[in-house]
Design an enzyme around this catalytic site. Sequence first.
Site: not given
Length: 355
Positions: A11, A31, A80, A132-134, A158, A162, A187, A197, A215, A257, A289
């Site tokens: 991104i 980076d 990052a 992220t939306d996660e 993860y 975040k 995503n 990914k 998955y 998915n 997963r």
Amino acid sequence: MILVTGGAGFIGANFVLDWLAASDEPVLNVDKLTYAGNLGTLKSLQNGSRHVFARADICDRAAMDELLAKHQPRAILHFAAESHVDRSIHGPADFVQTNVVGTFTLLEAARMYWGKLPEVEKQAFRFLHVSTDEVFGSLSATDPQFSETTPYAPNSPYSATKAGSDHLVRAYHHTYALPVVTTNCSNNYGPYQFPEKLIPLMIANALAGKPLPVYGDGQNVRDWLFVGDHCSAIREVLARGALGETYNVGGWNEKKNLEVVHTLCDLLDRAKPKASGSYRDQITYVKDRPGHDRRYAIDARKLERELGWKPAETFETGLAKTVQWYLDNEAWSNEIASGESEVGRDELRAARVRS
């Protein structure tokens, strides 16, 4: 000048390329160049004066202080992050270090730098945190989409790291008045994405005649956002976002998915047909997963209502562009998968001199 962290990743690199194509304002690209960073992505900027690359770790406070003092950016855009859920399950320590400690270190450096700016520059400064939306956890099939007020409920190392970084950014605004804005995106997909990914992995495996691993039952739902649309949203939030606010960035494209994989196979069947059969024949179901969130969905109405942004691409147009890009750039995919980049090595040598 603006400072972009993680600007050799998926991104971040797309944002740097997009920014420099539309603006004369230079970019300081910081980076660490982990496995997912590839300077070959930035090949077109190699000889340009508006792109300054510095190989540095956001956890290195002295390096961050030095770069801020030398280049005097008017804004920091913090991309990052360690971002792959599977890797976070098997090795969470790197995620805690980069996503939490790194964000804290960058915030501290930014706070000290911002506090010493002249008043006019101080008022104009921004710290934009890309998340992220996660962080919101998992939705059932009937739950409303994530809004900016949805409680945090991260379920993977993860997403937990975040979430921690988001809380730190919020705290630095409320405690120190650091002028921050945060975006939480769905995503992303598009050119230059690391092939671990889902979408680039499926394209690479399909073309190589390998299994397409799905998955569980393949019914997990994600909202898909074309990376170019994400970049345009970030530009809007940087320019006009309200301080201390968060903005959800989504594509309005909830897809299972398995549906994504089927669509990819159908696009490849038309663009590069096999000698016999369909790419769908390569789909293989694998063990799910651990802790796999069932559904993510973003409500991006606040961003449209307050800043007038909405995605330009549908899932169908964005995915067609993405598939064609990977077909036209198989050498890039092979290079990043092997970890070899002559362009990256040359640019890195030059970066050591410039930074």
